[in-house]
Design an enzyme around this catalytic site. Structure first.
Site, mmCIF file in Angstrom:
data_model
loop_
_atom_site.group_PDB
_atom_site.id
_atom_site.type_symbol
_atom_site.label_atom_id
_atom_site.label_comp_id
_atom_site.label_asym_id
_atom_site.label_seq_id
_atom_site.Cartn_x
_atom_site.Cartn_y
_atom_site.Cartn_z
ATOM 1 N N HIS A 278 -4.027 1.073 -2.815
ATOM 2 C CA HIS A 278 -4.214 2.289 -1.698
ATOM 3 C C HIS A 278 -3.233 3.314 -2.323
ATOM 4 O O HIS A 278 -2.112 3.004 -2.807
ATOM 5 C CB HIS A 278 -4.065 2.018 -0.561
ATOM 6 C CG HIS A 278 -2.609 1.155 -0.032
ATOM 7 N ND1 HIS A 278 -1.510 1.896 0.348
ATOM 8 C CD2 HIS A 278 -2.226 -0.028 0.062
ATOM 9 C CE1 HIS A 278 -0.553 1.084 0.498
ATOM 10 N NE2 HIS A 278 -0.969 -0.208 0.583
ATOM 11 N N ASP A 290 4.641 -0.449 -2.943
ATOM 12 C CA ASP A 290 3.595 -0.432 -1.809
ATOM 13 C C ASP A 290 2.975 1.065 -1.780
ATOM 14 O O ASP A 290 3.334 1.544 -0.975
ATOM 15 C CB ASP A 290 3.979 -0.844 -0.281
ATOM 16 C CG ASP A 290 2.911 -1.050 0.547
ATOM 17 O OD1 ASP A 290 1.859 -1.109 0.302
ATOM 18 O OD2 ASP A 290 3.034 -1.132 1.629
ATOM 19 N N GLU A 323 -4.479 3.406 4.151
ATOM 20 C CA GLU A 323 -4.362 1.896 4.358
ATOM 21 C C GLU A 323 -3.551 1.695 5.261
ATOM 22 O O GLU A 323 -3.787 0.792 6.211
ATOM 23 C CB GLU A 323 -4.156 1.041 3.140
ATOM 24 C CG GLU A 323 -4.247 -0.376 3.195
ATOM 25 C CD GLU A 323 -2.787 -1.020 3.659
ATOM 26 O OE1 GLU A 323 -2.811 -2.169 4.181
ATOM 27 O OE2 GLU A 323 -1.664 -0.360 3.575
ATOM 28 N N GLU A 324 -2.359 2.194 5.278
ATOM 29 C CA GLU A 324 -1.119 1.964 6.057
ATOM 30 C C GLU A 324 -1.346 1.791 7.519
ATOM 31 O O GLU A 324 -0.951 1.224 8.530
ATOM 32 C CB GLU A 324 0.089 2.693 5.745
ATOM 33 C CG GLU A 324 0.731 2.623 4.508
ATOM 34 C CD GLU A 324 1.240 0.965 4.218
ATOM 35 O OE1 GLU A 324 1.131 0.271 5.106
ATOM 36 O OE2 GLU A 324 1.487 0.749 3.268
ATOM 37 N N ASP A 351 -2.106 -5.209 -4.080
ATOM 38 C CA ASP A 351 -1.454 -4.455 -3.137
ATOM 39 C C ASP A 351 -0.123 -5.474 -2.685
ATOM 40 O O ASP A 351 -0.090 -5.657 -1.466
ATOM 41 C CB ASP A 351 -2.277 -4.206 -1.890
ATOM 42 C CG ASP A 351 -1.653 -3.466 -0.890
ATOM 43 O OD1 ASP A 351 -0.392 -2.851 -1.211
ATOM 44 O OD2 ASP A 351 -2.255 -3.221 0.319
ATOM 45 N N HIS A 423 7.854 -0.870 3.381
ATOM 46 C CA HIS A 423 8.005 0.095 4.352
ATOM 47 C C HIS A 423 9.393 0.525 4.667
ATOM 48 O O HIS A 423 9.560 1.125 6.007
ATOM 49 C CB HIS A 423 7.401 -0.325 5.416
ATOM 50 C CG HIS A 423 5.897 -0.560 5.414
ATOM 51 N ND1 HIS A 423 5.102 -1.423 6.211
ATOM 52 C CD2 HIS A 423 5.194 -0.803 4.263
ATOM 53 C CE1 HIS A 423 3.909 -1.574 5.946
ATOM 54 N NE2 HIS A 423 3.756 -1.159 4.674
HETATM 55 ZN ZN LIG Z 1 -0.005 -1.678 0.696
#
Ligand SMILES: [Zn+2]
Length: 465
Positions: A278, A290, A323-324, A351, A423
């Site tokens: 992503h 990520d 995606e998130e 991912d 994140h």
């Molecule tokens: Zn991800």
């Protein structure tokens, strides 16, 4: 007698040397293919990763950075000489982060670094309320509706560190479902201990689940050390008052794009090996793990396979949008291609950062298992073993295709440190090991080459939704 002994020792000699020869063969290192050797030496994935994280950086869906990332991806695919590059629109509700402030007012005073969870509503100004701790989401679920009237709920469960990242599953529901459960119980807000394994003061963001029917309360995460601080304060048995002021919320819709690149196959261009990751990230850090890693790994792998020899089947690399915040890109892709799912002969997503690849999981029709054994043999020199204990999911995005019958393989990676950075502001390029990044490229290149230069029919698999 002497002769018999001689014969016996002679036989023993032959047996021993026979064994010795076998031992020597066993010790001979498994041979890398030329493609794997090239991939291990290639710096292409690193260059893509460095370019995305340096030139774009954080790229949260719906922000100006989202559009920048789409433009960057499009031009990168073109620059790398893919045969076709195109965009497919992805529309979603636009969640905007606003100011964020969390303080402990009593019995002690502290300012706590905080992040709103994706999808959280605003507090509409300052909330001052007493906090009540729950060790787990289940404990919060167990209390009576309305019993938390006017209070802030706090879930203090700590995610466990595991090499395969399996500690994430039991922890994540506090974030995704907690804000809805807290609302049912009458709470005015939810604070969670970050879903992360680090000991820094960086809180971890992430989405609450958008699919619930009730309205969530404003929800935030604090870091592991600050969660300890809050729990230690609560353990003194006196009321603990917090001040929370966040101004996030939804503002209309936004249209981003899945960016897709094709290497056109020679013999069967209509048949497609589909890989990707992503393109979006959170607005914290530069999204290096990520999922700039996944974009870099799959793009470089496809390019290296095609550089060796134009493949028989086509290869698509898909850089999925948003995606998130709810798999919007994956859902749009599955919908847009619902009429041609049988084109996708095999899928694989990256991912999970760039930690070393060590296993291959599969989800293919049973007739394809002998072919998978051959693929596993080809992956063995990279230190990757076939794991048949559980089926491949296709990961988040390509998992939407798996759910509608597209066969997939997953590459298991070492995720021991992945959730230290996931994140957070700390998900940056320096966390990536170039060697394990290249080893991941070699693994994906092997899979793509194997599937795109064969006539093997891997699917369909059972629809699972
Ligand atoms: Zn991800």
């Amino acid at each position: 007698m002497r002769l018999i002994i001689f014969c016996f020792t002679g036989l023993l000699y032959i047996l021993l040397t026979g064994c010795a020869t076998t031992e020597v063969e066993k010790d001979t290192p498994l041979q890398l293919s030329e493609l794997q050797d090239t991939a291990l030496k290639s710096e292409l994935a690193w260059e893509i990763l460095e370019s995305l994280t340096t030139e774009v950086g954080a790229r949260m869906p719906g922000t100006a950075k989202d559009a920048e990332a789409v433009a960057w991806m499009q031009s990168k695919f073109k620059q790398l000489g893919f045969d076709k590059v195109w965009l497919e629109p992805v529309t979603f509700p636009n969640w905007v982060r606003g100011k964020e402030r969390l303080e402990m007012l009593s019995p002690f005073t502290h300012v706590l670094p905080v992040t709103a969870l994706g999808g959280s509503p605003s507090t509409q100004g300052e909330i001052r309320a007493e906090v009540q701790e729950f060790k787990t989401l289940k404990d919060l679920q167990a209390v009576a509706a309305g019993s938390l009237d006017g209070k802030i709920a706090y879930i203090s469960y700590r995610m466990q560190r595991q090499p395969d990242g399996s500690g994430y599953g039991p922890a994540r529901n506090a974030r995704s479902l907690g804000p809805f459960v807290a609302a049912e119980k009458g709470a005015v807000a939810l604070v969670i201990r970050s879903i992360g394994t680090d000991d820094t003061r960086f809180p971890h963001t992430g989405s609450i689940s958008g699919s619930q029917s009730t309205q969530p309360v404003p929800a935030v995460a604090i870091s592991n050390p600050d969660a300890d601080l809050l729990s230690l304060t609560l353990a003194r048995g006196k009321p603990v008052e917090l001040l929370l002021d966040i101004a996030s919320g939804y503002q209309g819709n936004y249209t981003s794009y899945n960016v897709i690149a094709e290497i056109t196959g020679t013999r069967a261009p209509h048949e497609v090996v589909i890989v990707g990751g992503h393109l979006d990230s959170w607005d914290m850090g530069t999204g290096a793990n990520d999922d700039a890693s996944g974009i870099a790994i799959t793009t470089a792998a496809a390019r290296l396979v095609a550089d060796q020899q134009r493949p028989q089947r086509s290869i698509w690399v898909v850089a999925f949008a948003n995606e998130e915040q709810g798999l919007y890109g994956a859902k749009a892709f599955a919908k847009a291609h619902a009429h041609e799912l049988d084109r996708f002969v095999l899928g694989n997503e990256a991912d999970f950062g760039a930690g070393r690849a060590y296993s291959l999981r599969v989800n293919v029709r049973s007739e394809a298992l002998p072919a998978i054994a051959e693929l596993a043999r080809q992956l063995a020199p990279l230190g990757i073993e076939l794991d048949l204990t559980r089926k491949a999911s296709g990961s988040a995005d390509i998992g939407r295709l798996r759910a509608v019958g597209v066969p997939v393989v997953d590459v298991g990676q070492d995720g021991s440190k992945y959730f230290d950075w996931h994140h957070t502001d700390n998900d940056t390029l320096d966390k990536i090991d170039p060697e394990s990044l290249a080893q991941n490229v070699a693994a994906r290149a092997t899979i793509i080459d194997f599937a795109a230069n064969s006539r093997i029919i891997f699917g369909p698999i059972a629809v699972s939704k």
